[in-house]
Design a protein around this motif. Sequence first.
Motif, PDB file in Angstrom:
ATOM      1  N   LEU A 291       2.587  -7.101   6.531  1.00 27.24           N
ATOM      2  CA  LEU A 291       3.652  -7.090   5.532  1.00 27.24           C
ATOM      3  C   LEU A 291       5.021  -6.963   6.189  1.00 27.24           C
ATOM      4  CD1 LEU A 291       4.457  -7.136   2.573  1.00 27.24           C
ATOM      5  CD2 LEU A 291       4.118  -4.658   2.490  1.00 27.24           C
ATOM      6  N   GLU A 292       5.106  -6.140   7.214  1.00 26.11           N
ATOM      7  CA  GLU A 292       6.370  -5.978   7.936  1.00 26.11           C
ATOM      8  C   GLU A 292       6.854  -7.310   8.495  1.00 26.11           C
ATOM      9  OE1 GLU A 292       5.714  -1.356   9.471  1.00 26.11           O
ATOM     10  OE2 GLU A 292       5.194  -3.066  10.749  1.00 26.11           O
ATOM     11  N   GLU A 293       5.960  -8.052   9.109  1.00 30.20           N
ATOM     12  CA  GLU A 293       6.330  -9.333   9.701  1.00 30.20           C
ATOM     13  C   GLU A 293       6.687 -10.347   8.616  1.00 30.20           C
ATOM     14  OE1 GLU A 293       7.216 -12.336  12.329  1.00 30.20           O
ATOM     15  OE2 GLU A 293       7.078 -10.156  12.585  1.00 30.20           O
ATOM     16  N   TYR A 294       5.922 -10.344   7.530  1.00 29.77           N
ATOM     17  CA  TYR A 294       6.177 -11.275   6.426  1.00 29.77           C
ATOM     18  C   TYR A 294       7.568 -11.028   5.826  1.00 29.77           C
ATOM     19  CZ  TYR A 294       5.214 -14.066   2.231  1.00 29.77           C
ATOM     20  OH  TYR A 294       5.266 -15.012   1.244  1.00 29.77           O
ATOM     21  N   LEU A 295       7.860  -9.758   5.547  1.00 35.61           N
ATOM     22  CA  LEU A 295       9.146  -9.430   4.937  1.00 35.61           C
ATOM     23  C   LEU A 295      10.304  -9.634   5.909  1.00 35.61           C
ATOM     24  CD1 LEU A 295       8.302  -6.228   2.840  1.00 35.61           C
ATOM     25  CD2 LEU A 295       8.546  -8.592   2.048  1.00 35.61           C
TER      26      LEU A 295
ATOM     27  N   LEU B 208      -4.074  -3.593   0.218  1.00 33.57           N
ATOM     28  CA  LEU B 208      -2.965  -2.785   0.734  1.00 33.57           C
ATOM     29  C   LEU B 208      -2.349  -2.000  -0.415  1.00 33.57           C
ATOM     30  CD1 LEU B 208      -1.317  -2.119   3.262  1.00 33.57           C
ATOM     31  CD2 LEU B 208       0.222  -4.008   2.677  1.00 33.57           C
ATOM     32  N   SER B 209      -2.381  -0.667  -0.325  1.00 32.70           N
ATOM     33  CA  SER B 209      -1.947   0.180  -1.437  1.00 32.70           C
ATOM     34  C   SER B 209      -0.461   0.045  -1.708  1.00 32.70           C
ATOM     35  CB  SER B 209      -2.276   1.644  -1.149  1.00 32.70           C
ATOM     36  OG  SER B 209      -1.415   2.173  -0.160  1.00 32.70           O
ATOM     37  N   VAL B 210      -0.069   0.346  -2.949  1.00 29.10           N
ATOM     38  CA  VAL B 210       1.336   0.266  -3.326  1.00 29.10           C
ATOM     39  C   VAL B 210       2.156   1.286  -2.545  1.00 29.10           C
ATOM     40  CG1 VAL B 210       1.093   1.860  -5.275  1.00 29.10           C
ATOM     41  CG2 VAL B 210       2.952   0.213  -5.267  1.00 29.10           C
ATOM     42  N   THR B 211       1.552   2.428  -2.205  1.00 23.83           N
ATOM     43  CA  THR B 211       2.265   3.448  -1.434  1.00 23.83           C
ATOM     44  C   THR B 211       2.636   2.935  -0.046  1.00 23.83           C
ATOM     45  OG1 THR B 211       1.125   5.221  -2.619  1.00 23.83           O
ATOM     46  CG2 THR B 211       2.144   5.787  -0.520  1.00 23.83           C
TER      47      THR B 211
ATOM     48  N   VAL C  56       6.871   0.146   3.684  1.00 21.72           N
ATOM     49  CA  VAL C  56       7.371  -1.005   4.443  1.00 21.72           C
ATOM     50  C   VAL C  56       8.676  -1.513   3.831  1.00 21.72           C
ATOM     51  CG1 VAL C  56       6.906  -3.372   5.170  1.00 21.72           C
ATOM     52  CG2 VAL C  56       5.060  -1.678   5.178  1.00 21.72           C
ATOM     53  N   TYR C  57       8.689  -1.665   2.519  1.00 21.43           N
ATOM     54  CA  TYR C  57       9.898  -2.158   1.856  1.00 21.43           C
ATOM     55  C   TYR C  57      11.090  -1.245   2.142  1.00 21.43           C
ATOM     56  CZ  TYR C  57       7.644  -5.833  -0.904  1.00 21.43           C
ATOM     57  OH  TYR C  57       6.998  -6.975  -1.290  1.00 21.43           O
ATOM     58  N   SER C  58      10.892   0.060   2.016  1.00 19.29           N
ATOM     59  CA  SER C  58      12.002   1.000   2.166  1.00 19.29           C
ATOM     60  C   SER C  58      12.530   1.068   3.596  1.00 19.29           C
ATOM     61  CB  SER C  58      11.571   2.400   1.706  1.00 19.29           C
ATOM     62  OG  SER C  58      10.517   2.893   2.508  1.00 19.29           O
ATOM     63  N   SER C  59      11.792   0.514   4.548  1.00 23.79           N
ATOM     64  CA  SER C  59      12.245   0.526   5.944  1.00 23.79           C
ATOM     65  C   SER C  59      13.352  -0.484   6.203  1.00 23.79           C
ATOM     66  CB  SER C  59      11.065   0.260   6.889  1.00 23.79           C
ATOM     67  OG  SER C  59      10.596  -1.073   6.752  1.00 23.79           O
TER      68      SER C  59
ATOM     69  N   TYR D 269      18.708  -3.000   3.648  1.00 20.46           N
ATOM     70  CA  TYR D 269      19.345  -3.373   2.390  1.00 20.46           C
ATOM     71  C   TYR D 269      18.373  -3.430   1.207  1.00 20.46           C
ATOM     72  CZ  TYR D 269      23.446  -4.197   5.194  1.00 20.46           C
ATOM     73  OH  TYR D 269      24.510  -4.002   6.042  1.00 20.46           O
ATOM     74  N   CYS D 270      17.172  -2.927   1.419  1.00 20.27           N
ATOM     75  CA  CYS D 270      16.199  -2.857   0.313  1.00 20.27           C
ATOM     76  C   CYS D 270      16.460  -1.598  -0.499  1.00 20.27           C
ATOM     77  CB  CYS D 270      14.773  -2.855   0.855  1.00 20.27           C
ATOM     78  SG  CYS D 270      13.520  -2.719  -0.436  1.00 20.27           S
ATOM     79  N   VAL D 271      16.631  -1.742  -1.798  1.00 20.43           N
ATOM     80  CA  VAL D 271      16.899  -0.600  -2.681  1.00 20.43           C
ATOM     81  C   VAL D 271      15.692  -0.283  -3.569  1.00 20.43           C
ATOM     82  CG1 VAL D 271      19.397  -0.891  -2.674  1.00 20.43           C
ATOM     83  CG2 VAL D 271      18.024  -2.119  -4.373  1.00 20.43           C
ATOM     84  N   SER D 272      14.535  -0.858  -3.254  1.00 19.80           N
ATOM     85  CA  SER D 272      13.315  -0.525  -4.001  1.00 19.80           C
ATOM     86  C   SER D 272      13.030   0.965  -3.865  1.00 19.80           C
ATOM     87  CB  SER D 272      12.120  -1.313  -3.457  1.00 19.80           C
ATOM     88  OG  SER D 272      12.298  -2.697  -3.617  1.00 19.80           O
ATOM     89  N   LYS D 273      12.434   1.546  -4.894  1.00 24.16           N
ATOM     90  CA  LYS D 273      12.014   2.937  -4.841  1.00 24.16           C
ATOM     91  C   LYS D 273      10.801   3.100  -5.745  1.00 24.16           C
ATOM     92  CE  LYS D 273      15.522   4.321  -8.258  1.00 24.16           C
ATOM     93  NZ  LYS D 273      16.446   5.415  -8.670  1.00 24.16           N
ATOM     94  N   SER D 274      10.362   4.322  -5.938  1.00 22.66           N
ATOM     95  CA  SER D 274       9.170   4.555  -6.763  1.00 22.66           C
ATOM     96  C   SER D 274       9.413   5.797  -7.611  1.00 22.66           C
ATOM     97  CB  SER D 274       7.928   4.734  -5.886  1.00 22.66           C
ATOM     98  OG  SER D 274       6.768   4.913  -6.680  1.00 22.66           O
ATOM     99  N   ASP D 275      10.046   5.600  -8.769  1.00 24.56           N
ATOM    100  CA  ASP D 275      10.295   6.720  -9.678  1.00 24.56           C
ATOM    101  C   ASP D 275       9.011   7.123 -10.405  1.00 24.56           C
ATOM    102  OD1 ASP D 275      13.008   6.921  -9.095  1.00 24.56           O
ATOM    103  OD2 ASP D 275      13.545   5.393 -10.569  1.00 24.56           O
TER     104      ASP D 275
END
Length: 239
Positions: A88-92, A119-122, A127-130, A133-139
């Motif tokens: 996922l890291e390489e893909y993103l 691959l779990s959402v956690t 990976v996304y938060s790394s 400029y990604c502002v995704s989060k998990s409220d």
Amino acid sequence: LAGNLNFASSSNLAYVSRDGSEPDTSLYESKLTLGFGSDGKFKMLVFSDPDINTNTISAMEVMLDEEKPDLVILNGDVSSGISTKSELEEYLRVLCAPMESRKIAWCHINGEQDGDAGLSVTLQNEVYSSFKYCVSKSDFESFGASSYFLPVFADSSAEKGSAPLFGVWMLGQTGLISNSPVAPGVSDGLLTSLSGEGKDYGYVTQSHVDWFSNSASLMKKDREKGIPSIAVTHTPVDE
């Protein structure tokens, strides 16, 4: 314990008792402060079901340069077939290079295929938060899907903790209906009718809907009429 906690108001430093009915302050937080421009506009650009190839990346670059969005939304089915964090890291790294190189805020939401390889959402969220400029989060996270609220302020210099003028509700959905919790009132007959190829898509579960409803209601304590918003999810409802 929640009933015994106190917090200080940033506006007048008056202490008020926290009874659990106040909005979760994390809803108003974001890694990057999103705000309206000097022209009073906030532009969002949505990409759904991205599949990396030279045409995809070049098309994204052209649209970003033409539209100059304030936020890019990857609207689901981003990580289909990806089973490890390193994959996922390489893909993103390739897919999101157009946003990262242009310093444009971007985020993502779960579609029905984002967990199809296990691959779990956690782990995906880590990976996304790394990315800078990604502002995704998990409220809110439930049944293998994340949902969250992105606040948009009057401008990018808004004071921390202040109420936003606008919001984007990112409502994650589960995988396949056959693997999802059955919604209240859904019959086995309906599930059978939806189990064919192309019909087994997941949905936004009741727990996510309840979280949205409760959070939105609490926000009315900050703005009497609530906060004008839009909701984003991968698969639209039949209606």
